[in-house]
Design a protein around this motif. Structure first.
Motif: not given
Length: 346
Positions: A21-33, A89-96
């Motif tokens: 995973v790239v990004g460690t925010n709440w949406i990343t946790q939800r996807f990993v779950d 990948i769940a980084s800021p949009n500009s980095l996608h």
């Protein structure tokens, strides 16, 4: 759109997909779950700008028997690693785009949070890169994978000739107070390719495209904040016999459902991003619930789809066409409303 060739099947029917995973925010946790719920994907590696933050994210899974063994603070090192098969990948949009292309070029399968790119030119480049490297690319738009979305598709013929569509997603942003205080959160910052249409308005737009494809024309209006992004707006898509009006806002809340109206009946949809509380009312008849059972973590279905594509080696899939049309429309909507990102100037 150019037809893509399917890659040779990736032999994972009996193997676990090793996910980074790239990004460690709440949406990343939800996807990993959600990915772990499939039983086919295991979190293997975590990237963050600091190893400490990466380890803090990964450590929460040790109690569930999913010990994360590998941590990275270098994207290049992660992309080159033979310890992973795929990346979320769940980084800021500009980095996608930059990050997605890096992993695709190292033959890693990618599921990238929506929106896939800042504009249509970038989106096309990413799709071309996936085709060149013969790996799976999927934009993480969960709506098209939901059981209730399928129920909507199957119920559409009962509506008769379609006449009006109203898709509505207005939700007061938790970051708006910070913006009003003079801070510059990513949510309202054009440097991060953000704003209302790129965030929650995306769900209305992508749902329409997933159901009916590219419209004949698009007309958009928006209210721009001083930062340069849209706080709220309205989009009208012309589909010939019917039009689809999309209402989106990050500076106000809505309490009404979305609708699809036909000459023989109407569908209502409680929350367009998750297709909740779907009901069909035939003209002159009684309301009928057509809800299907859905997992509480609705990202489960896009994780399953990603695993299916990898297992089948299916580089070509309908989601890519949808992603390109959505990117084209987002680019045109921003052109009409005057929202400009740094990515548009390159």
């Amino acid at each position: 759109m150019t037809t893509l060739m399917a890659a040779a099947p990736f032999a994972l029917e009996s193997l676990m997909i090793r996910l980074a995973v790239v990004g460690t925010n709440w949406i990343t946790q939800r996807f990993v779950d959600a990915a772990h719920e499939t039983g086919r994907i295991k979190l293997t590696a975590v990237y963050s700008r600091t190893l400490q933050k990466a380890e803090a994210f990964g450590s929460q899974y040790s109690q569930f028997g999913a010990q994360v063994a590998h941590y990275f603070d270098s994207l290049e090192a992660l992309a080159q690693s033979d310890l992973i098969d795929a990346v979320y990948i769940a980084s800021p949009n500009s980095l996608h785009v930059q990050q997605t292309v890096l992993f695709l070029n190292h033959q890693k399968h990618v599921i990238c949070e929506k929106p896939l790119a800042s504009n249509v030119r970038e989106a096309q480049a990413v799709l071309d890169c996936a085709r060149k490297n013969q790996v799976v690319l999927l934009e993480a738009f969960m709506g098209a994978h939901l059981p209730n979305f399928l129920a909507i598709q199957q119920t559409l013929p009962r509506l008769g000739r379609l006449r009006k569509v109203f898709f509505n997603y207005c939700q007061y942003s938790s970051r708006y107070a910070a913006y009003l205080e003079g801070k510059n959160p990513n949510t309202f910052n054009p440097a991060f390719s953000n704003g209302s249409i790129m965030d929650i308005g995306y769900y209305c737009l992508a749902t329409a495209v997933a159901l009916w494809g590219e419209p004949k024309s698009v007309f958009a209006t928006a209210n721009l904040l001083e930062s340069g992004v849209d706080g709220h707006g309205t989009v009208c898509l012309d589909y010939g016999d019917f039009d689809a009006v999309l209402v989106h806002s990050k500076v106000s809340d809505s309490l009404i459902p979305s609708e699809i109206q036909g000459e023989e009946g109407t569908l209502t949809i409680g929350k367009i991003s998750q297709c909740l509380d779907v009901k069909f009312t035939p003209r002159g008849g009684a309301e009928q619930a057509i809800n299907q059972a859905q997992c509480s973590n609705t990202m489960r279905y896009e994780a399953e789809s990603f695993a299916d594509l990898i297992a089948a080696g299916q580089v070509a899939h309908r989601g890519l066409e949808t992603s390109l049309i959505v990117a084209k429309l987002l680019t045109e909507i921003r052109r009409q409303t005057g929202v400009i990102f740094p990515a548009d100037l390159n």
